[in-house]
Write an enzyme that holds these catalytic residues in place. Structure first.
Site, PDB file in Angstrom:
ATOM      1  N   HIS A   1      25.313  54.291  30.359  1.00 55.61           N
ATOM      2  CA  HIS A   1      24.159  53.705  31.048  1.00 55.61           C
ATOM      3  C   HIS A   1      24.340  53.736  32.564  1.00 55.61           C
ATOM      4  O   HIS A   1      23.804  52.885  33.268  1.00 55.61           O
ATOM      5  CB  HIS A   1      23.925  52.278  30.545  1.00 55.61           C
ATOM      6  CG  HIS A   1      23.636  52.234  29.073  1.00 55.61           C
ATOM      7  ND1 HIS A   1      22.488  52.763  28.531  1.00 55.61           N
ATOM      8  CD2 HIS A   1      24.359  51.781  28.027  1.00 55.61           C
ATOM      9  CE1 HIS A   1      22.512  52.622  27.212  1.00 55.61           C
ATOM     10  NE2 HIS A   1      23.647  52.024  26.875  1.00 55.61           N
TER      11      HIS A   1
ATOM     12  N   LYS B   1      47.980  33.406  45.674  1.00 58.06           N
ATOM     13  CA  LYS B   1      48.140  33.032  44.270  1.00 58.06           C
ATOM     14  C   LYS B   1      47.217  31.893  43.870  1.00 58.06           C
ATOM     15  O   LYS B   1      46.679  31.874  42.777  1.00 58.06           O
ATOM     16  CB  LYS B   1      49.594  32.616  44.026  1.00 58.06           C
ATOM     17  CG  LYS B   1      49.858  32.195  42.607  1.00 58.06           C
ATOM     18  CD  LYS B   1      50.877  33.078  41.979  1.00 58.06           C
ATOM     19  CE  LYS B   1      50.932  32.947  40.483  1.00 58.06           C
ATOM     20  NZ  LYS B   1      50.188  33.985  39.783  1.00 58.06           N
TER      21      LYS B   1
ATOM     22  N   TRP C   1      46.998  31.463  54.633  1.00 57.26           N
ATOM     23  CA  TRP C   1      46.073  32.447  54.088  1.00 57.26           C
ATOM     24  C   TRP C   1      44.765  32.200  54.821  1.00 57.26           C
ATOM     25  O   TRP C   1      44.152  31.148  54.677  1.00 57.26           O
ATOM     26  CB  TRP C   1      45.894  32.251  52.592  1.00 57.26           C
ATOM     27  CG  TRP C   1      45.088  33.312  51.924  1.00 57.26           C
ATOM     28  CD1 TRP C   1      45.511  34.555  51.552  1.00 57.26           C
ATOM     29  CD2 TRP C   1      43.721  33.217  51.524  1.00 57.26           C
ATOM     30  NE1 TRP C   1      44.483  35.231  50.943  1.00 57.26           N
ATOM     31  CE2 TRP C   1      43.381  34.440  50.911  1.00 57.26           C
ATOM     32  CE3 TRP C   1      42.748  32.226  51.612  1.00 57.26           C
ATOM     33  CZ2 TRP C   1      42.105  34.704  50.396  1.00 57.26           C
ATOM     34  CZ3 TRP C   1      41.482  32.479  51.107  1.00 57.26           C
ATOM     35  CH2 TRP C   1      41.184  33.708  50.509  1.00 57.26           C
TER      36      TRP C   1
ATOM     37  N   ASN D   1      45.976  22.507  54.916  1.00 55.93           N
ATOM     38  CA  ASN D   1      45.516  23.433  53.888  1.00 55.93           C
ATOM     39  C   ASN D   1      44.156  22.936  53.442  1.00 55.93           C
ATOM     40  O   ASN D   1      44.029  21.779  53.050  1.00 55.93           O
ATOM     41  CB  ASN D   1      46.516  23.422  52.723  1.00 55.93           C
ATOM     42  CG  ASN D   1      45.979  24.088  51.476  1.00 55.93           C
ATOM     43  OD1 ASN D   1      45.192  25.029  51.570  1.00 55.93           O
ATOM     44  ND2 ASN D   1      46.403  23.623  50.328  1.00 55.93           N
ATOM     45  N   GLY D   2      43.137  23.798  53.522  1.00 58.16           N
ATOM     46  CA  GLY D   2      41.792  23.378  53.108  1.00 58.16           C
ATOM     47  C   GLY D   2      40.773  23.795  54.144  1.00 58.16           C
ATOM     48  O   GLY D   2      41.060  24.612  55.029  1.00 58.16           O
TER      49      GLY D   2
ATOM     50  N   LYS E   1      44.327  44.474  37.699  1.00 58.99           N
ATOM     51  CA  LYS E   1      45.742  44.599  38.080  1.00 58.99           C
ATOM     52  C   LYS E   1      45.940  45.848  38.941  1.00 58.99           C
ATOM     53  O   LYS E   1      46.668  45.825  39.918  1.00 58.99           O
ATOM     54  CB  LYS E   1      46.645  44.708  36.841  1.00 58.99           C
ATOM     55  CG  LYS E   1      46.922  43.403  36.133  1.00 58.99           C
ATOM     56  CD  LYS E   1      47.900  42.550  36.878  1.00 58.99           C
ATOM     57  CE  LYS E   1      47.616  41.087  36.908  1.00 58.99           C
ATOM     58  NZ  LYS E   1      46.402  40.463  37.169  1.00 58.99           N
TER      59      LYS E   1
ATOM     60  N   ARG F   1      51.355  31.283  48.437  1.00 58.36           N
ATOM     61  CA  ARG F   1      50.065  30.652  48.740  1.00 58.36           C
ATOM     62  C   ARG F   1      49.370  31.297  49.935  1.00 58.36           C
ATOM     63  O   ARG F   1      48.265  30.911  50.300  1.00 58.36           O
ATOM     64  CB  ARG F   1      50.280  29.167  49.025  1.00 58.36           C
ATOM     65  CG  ARG F   1      50.877  28.411  47.874  1.00 58.36           C
ATOM     66  CD  ARG F   1      51.058  26.956  48.208  1.00 58.36           C
ATOM     67  NE  ARG F   1      49.792  26.299  48.422  1.00 58.36           N
ATOM     68  CZ  ARG F   1      49.019  25.819  47.451  1.00 58.36           C
ATOM     69  NH1 ARG F   1      49.411  25.916  46.212  1.00 58.36           N
ATOM     70  NH2 ARG F   1      47.877  25.234  47.722  1.00 58.36           N
TER      71      ARG F   1
ATOM     72  N   CYS G   1      47.000  28.315  51.570  1.00 56.10           N
ATOM     73  CA  CYS G   1      48.054  27.975  52.526  1.00 56.10           C
ATOM     74  C   CYS G   1      49.080  27.055  51.863  1.00 56.10           C
ATOM     75  O   CYS G   1      48.771  26.366  50.906  1.00 56.10           O
ATOM     76  CB  CYS G   1      47.560  27.268  53.782  1.00 56.10           C
ATOM     77  SG  CYS G   1      46.219  28.111  54.611  1.00 56.10           S
TER      78      CYS G   1
ATOM     79  N   GLU H   1      44.360  45.256  42.482  1.00 59.42           N
ATOM     80  CA  GLU H   1      45.005  44.249  43.339  1.00 59.42           C
ATOM     81  C   GLU H   1      46.402  44.675  43.793  1.00 59.42           C
ATOM     82  O   GLU H   1      46.841  44.304  44.869  1.00 59.42           O
ATOM     83  CB  GLU H   1      44.999  42.857  42.711  1.00 59.42           C
ATOM     84  CG  GLU H   1      45.863  42.635  41.510  1.00 59.42           C
ATOM     85  CD  GLU H   1      45.716  41.226  40.896  1.00 59.42           C
ATOM     86  OE1 GLU H   1      45.407  40.269  41.608  1.00 59.42           O
ATOM     87  OE2 GLU H   1      45.915  41.106  39.675  1.00 59.42           O
TER      88      GLU H   1
ATOM     89  N   GLU I   1      40.989  43.399  32.811  1.00 60.89           N
ATOM     90  CA  GLU I   1      42.243  42.905  33.377  1.00 60.89           C
ATOM     91  C   GLU I   1      43.099  44.087  33.870  1.00 60.89           C
ATOM     92  O   GLU I   1      43.719  44.010  34.930  1.00 60.89           O
ATOM     93  CB  GLU I   1      42.998  42.068  32.339  1.00 60.89           C
ATOM     94  CG  GLU I   1      44.368  41.576  32.765  1.00 60.89           C
ATOM     95  CD  GLU I   1      44.360  40.651  33.978  1.00 60.89           C
ATOM     96  OE1 GLU I   1      43.289  40.206  34.412  1.00 60.89           O
ATOM     97  OE2 GLU I   1      45.456  40.395  34.512  1.00 60.89           O
TER      98      GLU I   1
HETATM   99  C1  G6P Z   1      43.827  34.130  42.331  1.00 64.81           C
HETATM  100  C2  G6P Z   1      45.050  34.843  41.795  1.00 64.81           C
HETATM  101  C3  G6P Z   1      44.749  35.414  40.408  1.00 64.81           C
HETATM  102  C4  G6P Z   1      44.275  34.301  39.488  1.00 64.81           C
HETATM  103  C5  G6P Z   1      43.057  33.582  40.061  1.00 64.81           C
HETATM  104  C6  G6P Z   1      42.708  32.339  39.261  1.00 64.81           C
HETATM  105  O1  G6P Z   1      42.836  35.045  42.613  1.00 64.81           O
HETATM  106  O2  G6P Z   1      45.436  35.876  42.682  1.00 64.81           O
HETATM  107  O3  G6P Z   1      45.922  36.002  39.887  1.00 64.81           O
HETATM  108  O4  G6P Z   1      43.951  34.847  38.237  1.00 64.81           O
HETATM  109  O5  G6P Z   1      43.348  33.147  41.393  1.00 64.81           O
HETATM  110  O6  G6P Z   1      43.768  31.438  39.386  1.00 64.81           O
HETATM  111  P1  G6P Z   1      44.070  30.248  38.393  1.00 64.81           P
HETATM  112  O7  G6P Z   1      45.273  29.581  38.989  1.00 64.81           O
HETATM  113  O8  G6P Z   1      42.855  29.368  38.407  1.00 64.81           O
HETATM  114  O9  G6P Z   1      44.317  30.826  37.057  1.00 64.81           O
END
Ligand code: G6P
Length: 610
Positions: free
Chosen positions: A509, A605, A75, A101-102, A490, A27, A2, A493, A486
């Site tokens: 396997h 994020k 969020w 937030n929290g 990507k 956020r 948030c 997501e 990765e």
């Molecule tokens: C969230 C974001 C990702 C990010 C992860 C870790 O899930 O959507 O893109 O890699 O957090 O975030 P950080 O800020 O700790 O790298």
């Protein structure tokens, strides 16, 4: 998660708050809301969904006169995304509103107590419990500040919270415990926010709040205090040097695309000042006071975890440091049995606020362990609490899907491996010398700048050709395995297409049972020592009639359905070219499928919940 913002000053406050929320939407964006006082009454206006919905609601509101307001973009944690769960939350008597937030972990206990006292609840949130607790404590405490502090002392968990009262229409109260909160000092105006860009158009003067601190502010001044006893704290503000332009799209359709294309610049920025002319080796003065670790534990989440997994492939051979890489949400519950006195922990986090990564850092430090933070956001919690911090120089990353931050983390991991290699004069035979490695890193920005436009075109072609697939495998070996993970992350997501990253040798396997003509595999088949093994894995997939896209280099002879040639670089530097290709493919797929590229559903994020 948030985002919260509060403003008090002389301007019309609601537009300032709404603008601030726009830069905090990364956020969370399940709902948004604002509150302010109008003619002696508290107004709370909220809307489910994105900020645009809230803005529509505000058109008919008497927002112009308020010069103090606060806002929230959510969020969802407690309670589904719905208007009743959106912030701000007001106390039952409509005197106090808060944005939060929290997570208040003992919310149920507190709620039971409040229900017995006659409080009625309309949402499923812990925040509504907190605001009613403040209202309840207001009955016995001498003033609102004491009531706020008293309620917060009873709350267990994490919060960044901002509060206003209908009888003090120009005053904001805010506090922080294990969730980010920053205070902005303007001329005749003050701000509280989860992140700096929310008020950067108005001031660059910032006071970083620490856990357990409260601030009370109006247009004329502010008081910073300890939550425990309300004693005053004197702390200088700091000047932020960020450029607001950096936080805008700069002509690209999406922040994600802009950030992918920023990677050549990011590599340059990360190298700046690290390899001074005439100096043998890599300069990391941040680490001067720490010994070279005997063993390293890298701890991170999401994309940062993938960078760490890639970095291991450099740290072990180059610096001769045995390295374990672990997901923060797992590591934090078992690290007591893992750590020896000479071990060191490297936490990687773009935001510097990821709750699990921060908790892992704290528990290592409580046991006397040393932690290095690799962070992008200056002044973030991880950056401030680590024994040493190395900043990644990626600049603000706005797209929820992380791209350039991973590139910057990889550059810094390479520099870290070279730095420690230099200190130990070690490393396995056949690994590059510091100077060879540095030259290869320095050559990257030009190579990327030259080839990224063509890579983007190929990404678009392939995305169109495979847009009907509902499943993907991503395969790689060695340092390409974390990249495969990765690539899969990507794709899922952004496009909501199911994708899994596997070590290519592991396919047989079990996972290979899934392969059929409708289940394509994206293989990282770069021209390195492991290519012959990868070729065998490709044949195994083709024998099951699976389609193969190969990310490879010119001259490699690979009979596959679709090949994608990228410029050759020696391993592991080839990763810096493969990474944007993977990002561009996912971007192109999501864009072609009409998905919300910068703000994918269900994500945020900065994940400040556990
Ligand atoms: C969230 C974001 C990702 C990010 C992860 C870790 O899930 O959507 O893109 O890699 O957090 O975030 P950080 O800020 O700790 O790298």
């Amino acid at each position: 998660m948030c985002g919260i913002i509060g403003y008090t000053g002389r301007r019309p406050a609601v537009p300032v708050v709404v603008e601030g929320l726009r830069s905090l939407e990364y956020r969370g964006y399940d709902s948004a809301g604002v509150s302010f006082v109008h003619r002696g009454s508290l107004r709370v206006i909220r809307s489910q969904g994105k900020l645009a919905n809230l803005e529509e609601r505000l058109v008919t509101e008497p927002v112009v006169t308020a010069t103090c307001a606060m806002g929230h973009t959510r969020w969802a944690t407690h309670g589904v995304p719905a208007e009743r769960n959106a912030h701000p939350h007001a106390s039952g008597d409509q005197t106090i509103a808060i944005v939060h937030n929290g997570i208040i972990e003992n919310h149920q206990e507190l709620k039971d107590e409040l229900v017995k006292l006659g409080h009625v609840f309309y949402s499923e949130t812990d925040t509504e419990v907190l605001v009613n607790l403040i209202a309840e404590r207001r009955r016995s405490e001498p003033d609102l500040l004491h009531a706020f502090a008293s309620a917060l002392r009873e709350a267990k968990g994490a919060y960044a919270v901002c509060m206003m009262h209908k009888d003090e229409p120009n005053t904001l109260y805010a506090a922080r415990m294990s969730a980010p909160l920053i205070f902005g000092v303007g001329t005749g105006e003050h701000f509280v926010a989860s992140d700096i860009p929310a008020f950067l158009p108005y001031t660059r003067q910032v006071v970083f709040l620490e856990d357990g601190e409260i601030v009370k502010a109006d247009a004329g001044g502010y008081q910073l205090m300890h939550l425990s006893d309300l004693s005053e704290i004197s702390r200088e503000s700091q000047t932020i040097l960020w450029d607001m332009q950096a936080a805008r799209k700069g002509g690209y359709r999406h922040f994600m695309l802009k950030e992918i294309f920023e990677q050549p610049r990011v590599v340059t920025d990360c190298l700046t000042g690290r390899i001074p002319h005439g100096h043998e080796g890599v300069l990391l003065p941040e680490l001067e006071h720490l010994p070279t670790p005997k063993r390293l534990h890298i701890v991170a989440c999401g994309t940062s975890f993938h960078s760490g997994s890639w970095g291991r492939h450099l740290l072990e051979p180059w610096a001769g440091i045995p390295t374990q890489v672990e997901i923060a949400s797992e590591f934090r519950y078992r690290e007591a049995t893992l750590l020896d006195a000479e071990d060191m922990v490297l936490v990687i986090s773009q935001s510097g606020e990821t709750a699990d990564t921060l908790a892992a850092l704290r528990s290592v430090r409580e046991r006397g362990g040393k932690v290095i933070g690799l962070c992008n956001v200056v002044g973030s919690s991880i950056a401030r609490e680590a024994d040493a911090v190395i900043y990644t120089q990626a600049g603000p990353e706005i797209s929820v899907a992380s791209t350039k931050a991973m590139c910057s983390q990889m550059v810094m991991l390479a520099l870290l491996a070279l730095h420690w290699k230099g200190r130990k004069e070690g490393g396995a035979p056949g690994t590059p010398s510091v100077m060879e490695a540095v030259e290869l890193l320095q050559s990257l920005p030009a190579i990327l700048d030259d080839h990224m436009p063509a890579m983007r075109e190929r990404a678009v072609e392939l995305a169109r050709a495979y847009s009907e697939a509902t499943n993907f495998f991503y395969l790689g070996r060695g340092h390409c395995f974390p990249l495969a993970c990765e690539g899969a992350l990507k794709l899922k997501e952004l496009s909501y297409i199911h994708a899994e990253g596997y070590a290519a040798g592991e396919m047989k396997h079990g996972p290979i049972a899934l392969v059929d003509p409708a289940f394509p595999t994206f293989v990282l088949a770069l021209n390195d020592a492991l290519l012959p093994k990868v070729e065998s894995n490709i044949k195994e997939i083709q024998a099951r009639r699976g389609k193969v896209i190969a990310l490879t280099n010119p001259g490699v002879d690979l009979p596959v359905d679709d090949r994608w040639d990228i410029p050759a670089m020696p391993a592991p530097f080839s990763a810096f070219v493969a990474l944007p290709a993977l990002q561009l493919f996912s971007y192109a797929m999501a864009d072609y499928l009409g998905k919300d590229v910068d703000q994918p559903r269900n994500l945020a994020k900065s994940v400040t919940v556990e």
